[in-house]
Design an enzyme around this catalytic site. Structure first.
Site, PDB file in Angstrom:
ATOM      1  CB  ALA A 192      12.012  17.371 -14.862  1.00  0.00           C
ATOM      2  CD  GLN A 199      13.864   9.324 -15.392  1.00  0.00           C
ATOM      3  OE1 GLN A 199      13.434  10.443 -15.610  1.00  0.00           O
ATOM      4  NE2 GLN A 199      13.342   8.532 -14.483  1.00  0.00           N
ATOM      5  CB  CYS A 206       7.345  12.062 -17.951  1.00  0.00           C
ATOM      6  SG  CYS A 206       7.011  13.835 -18.008  1.00  0.00           S
ATOM      7  N   GLY A 264       6.022   7.851  -4.251  1.00  0.00           N
ATOM      8  CA  GLY A 264       4.701   8.482  -4.126  1.00  0.00           C
ATOM      9  C   GLY A 264       4.346   8.844  -2.709  1.00  0.00           C
ATOM     10  CG  ASP A 265       1.274  10.517  -1.797  1.00  0.00           C
ATOM     11  OD1 ASP A 265       1.523  11.463  -2.579  1.00  0.00           O
ATOM     12  OD2 ASP A 265       0.188   9.911  -1.784  1.00  0.00           O
ATOM     13  NE  ARG A 273       4.782  15.489  -5.137  1.00  0.00           N
ATOM     14  CZ  ARG A 273       3.483  15.218  -5.197  1.00  0.00           C
ATOM     15  NH1 ARG A 273       2.637  16.192  -5.453  1.00  0.00           N
ATOM     16  NH2 ARG A 273       3.046  13.999  -5.009  1.00  0.00           N
TER      17      ARG A 273
HETATM   18  C1  LIG Z   1       8.847  18.735 -10.180  1.00  0.00           C
HETATM   19  C2  LIG Z   1       8.875  17.264 -10.447  1.00  0.00           C
HETATM   20  C3  LIG Z   1       9.698  16.762 -11.441  1.00  0.00           C
HETATM   21  C4  LIG Z   1       9.747  15.392 -11.697  1.00  0.00           C
HETATM   22  N1  LIG Z   1      10.588  14.920 -12.656  1.00  0.00           N
HETATM   23  C5  LIG Z   1      10.711  13.585 -12.861  1.00  0.00           C
HETATM   24  C6  LIG Z   1      11.646  13.082 -13.794  1.00  0.00           C
HETATM   25  O1  LIG Z   1      12.379  13.820 -14.469  1.00  0.00           O
HETATM   26  N2  LIG Z   1      11.705  11.732 -13.952  1.00  0.00           N
HETATM   27  C7  LIG Z   1      10.915  10.874 -13.222  1.00  0.00           C
HETATM   28  O2  LIG Z   1      11.021   9.671 -13.380  1.00  0.00           O
HETATM   29  N3  LIG Z   1      10.027  11.333 -12.344  1.00  0.00           N
HETATM   30  C8  LIG Z   1       9.917  12.659 -12.139  1.00  0.00           C
HETATM   31  N4  LIG Z   1       9.043  13.136 -11.194  1.00  0.00           N
HETATM   32  C9  LIG Z   1       8.260  12.169 -10.392  1.00  0.00           C
HETATM   33  C10 LIG Z   1       8.955  11.878  -9.068  1.00  0.00           C
HETATM   34  O3  LIG Z   1      10.202  11.241  -9.271  1.00  0.00           O
HETATM   35  C11 LIG Z   1       8.084  10.995  -8.167  1.00  0.00           C
HETATM   36  O4  LIG Z   1       7.900   9.736  -8.767  1.00  0.00           O
HETATM   37  C12 LIG Z   1       6.727  11.616  -7.885  1.00  0.00           C
HETATM   38  O5  LIG Z   1       6.851  12.992  -7.588  1.00  0.00           O
HETATM   39  C13 LIG Z   1       6.023  10.913  -6.722  1.00  0.00           C
HETATM   40  O6  LIG Z   1       6.712  11.108  -5.533  1.00  0.00           O
HETATM   41  P1  LIG Z   1       6.232  12.177  -4.403  1.00  0.00           P
HETATM   42  O7  LIG Z   1       4.728  12.023  -4.307  1.00  0.00           O
HETATM   43  O8  LIG Z   1       6.952  11.716  -3.145  1.00  0.00           O
HETATM   44  O9  LIG Z   1       6.624  13.514  -4.883  1.00  0.00           O
HETATM   45  C14 LIG Z   1       8.946  14.499 -10.951  1.00  0.00           C
HETATM   46  C15 LIG Z   1       8.101  15.003  -9.968  1.00  0.00           C
HETATM   47  C16 LIG Z   1       8.059  16.365  -9.702  1.00  0.00           C
HETATM   48  C17 LIG Z   1       7.153  16.873  -8.616  1.00  0.00           C
END
Ligand SMILES: Cc1cc2nc3c(=O)[nH]c(=O)nc-3n(C[C@H](O)[C@H](O)[C@H](O)COP(=O)(O)O)c2cc1C
Length: 330
Positions: free
Chosen positions: A25, A77, A107, A212-213, A236
């Site tokens: 998002a 989504q 979310c 995740g991560d 991220r």
């Molecule tokens: C700023 C931001 C916005 C996100 N928006 C969504 C979203 O709209 N839909 C969703 O399923 N996950 C969303 N996520 C979750 C990510 O898709 C992901 O599952 C989560 O950040 C874990 O991955 P990471 O640790 O590699 O960042 C969002 C995460 C962040 C940080």
């Protein structure tokens, strides 16, 4: 080192490389998806879209569902909690040309939970599965779910997860994207990759995407290897580093990860800026780019200075000035 990377399969959709752009998002809009695709992302998800908004024709819907020929395969989504509304929104996505319909049950944002959407559904398997069945009944495209491991942090049995995952796969969903944190944990603490691995073990024939991560390109390959999932969704780690996808491909092929020079960073940021202005208009565009500028600054040799310069940008002229000043190859 990784043995073999196979393409990702989501129903009839084939993705050449199993490292994809997660739903984000505020970030994974058309503009950023196009940038990530040019740099190696073979599959992307949109930002979560509130189901009701897709039922109202108008400017907002046009922007949310805008995809171009280059932007495939793409998952749209959906966020919502009423099975009938989610189903109608899924039909809109199919009609608009999305390749996959993805349902957000993950979310953790307080406002979303208060409205009983997103991660709230991790404590309502009955309702979650009702939504899945309603969407499956009308969707002409593969349907996937975005899940977290549980609702509560203390719930180590993840009972609701297994109920939703088994029920949804029985109903015919094409895959699950699993974020290895509870809804309550939001983004704190490490993501539980062991849990993600256990999901793949339990459903060996299903398409499982881990999340995740994944902060560095090597993390993506490590998750594939350690958990056995079919694909991984980068979140991220890809914000401000769209080269992430090219870098993962490099490492997977045994090459050194590509490092873009300043001239290339400038060219990509400028192209991103143009896409954003096209999507949001010339007045909102420069402001919408600010948060990206802050992230892009992280890979600049003078991150703090560049970050501050991007924060102050208010219009296209100032944006170009920052690029001119800090991104000229010396
Ligand atoms: C700023 C931001 C916005 C996100 N928006 C969504 C979203 O709209 N839909 C969703 O399923 N996950 C969303 N996520 C979750 C990510 O898709 C992901 O599952 C989560 O950040 C874990 O991955 P990471 O640790 O590699 O960042 C969002 C995460 C962040 C940080």
């Amino acid at each position: 080192m990784i043995k073999k990377l196979t393409p990702l399969r989501i129903g009839e959709v084939r993705v050449d490389f199993p490292v994809v752009l997660a739903a984000l998002a505020g970030y994974s809009d058309l503009a950023y998806r196009l940038i990530c695709r040019r740099l190696g992302a073979g599959y992307c998800a949109t930002e979560m879209m509130l189901d009701r908004l897709l039922l109202i024709e108008g400017k907002l819907r046009r922007r949310l569902v805008k995809i171009t020929d280059e932007d495939h395969p793409v998952a749209g989504q959906l966020l919502g909690n009423a099975p009938a509304v989610m189903a109608r929104a899924a039909v809109v996505l199919c009609e608009m040309g999305f390749d996959v319909v993805d349902l957000n049950f993950a979310c953790p944002v307080r406002k979303t939970l208060r409205r009983r959407r997103g991660g709230y559904l991790m404590c309502r398997p009955d309702l979650a599965l009702e939504i899945v069945r309603a969407v499956m009944a009308v969707s002409s495209r593969p349907v996937t779910l975005k899940l977290r491991r549980s609702f509560d942090e203390a719930d180590r049995d993840n009972e609701a997860f297994w109920e939703i995952a088994s029920g949804a796969l029985e109903a015919g969903v094409a895959g699950l994207c699993v974020h290895g944190r509870s809804v309550e944990a939001k983004y704190t603490g490490p993501a539980d990759w062991k849990f993600i691995a256990s999901v793949k073990r339990k459903f060996p024939d299903a398409t499982i995407i881990g999340s995740g991560d994944l902060f560095a390109p090597a993390d993506a390959l490590r998750m594939l290897e350690e958990t056995g999932v079919d694909g991984v969704a980068v979140a991220r780690g890809a914000i401000g580093n769209p080269w992430f996808f090219r870098q993962v491909r490099d490492i997977a092929a045994g090459r050194e990860a590509y490092k873009p020079g300043l001239a290339e960073q400038r060219e990509v940021i400028a192209s991103h800026f143009d896409h954003v202005c096209e999507l949001y208009g010339p007045r909102r565009g420069p402001r919408a780019m600010r948060k990206f500028g802050i992230k892009y600054a992280r890979i600049h040799p003078h991150p703090r200075e560049v970050r501050n310069a991007f924060v102050d940008v208010k219009n296209a002229g100032q944006w170009r000035d920052v690029l001119e000043k800090y991104y000229a190859d010396r």
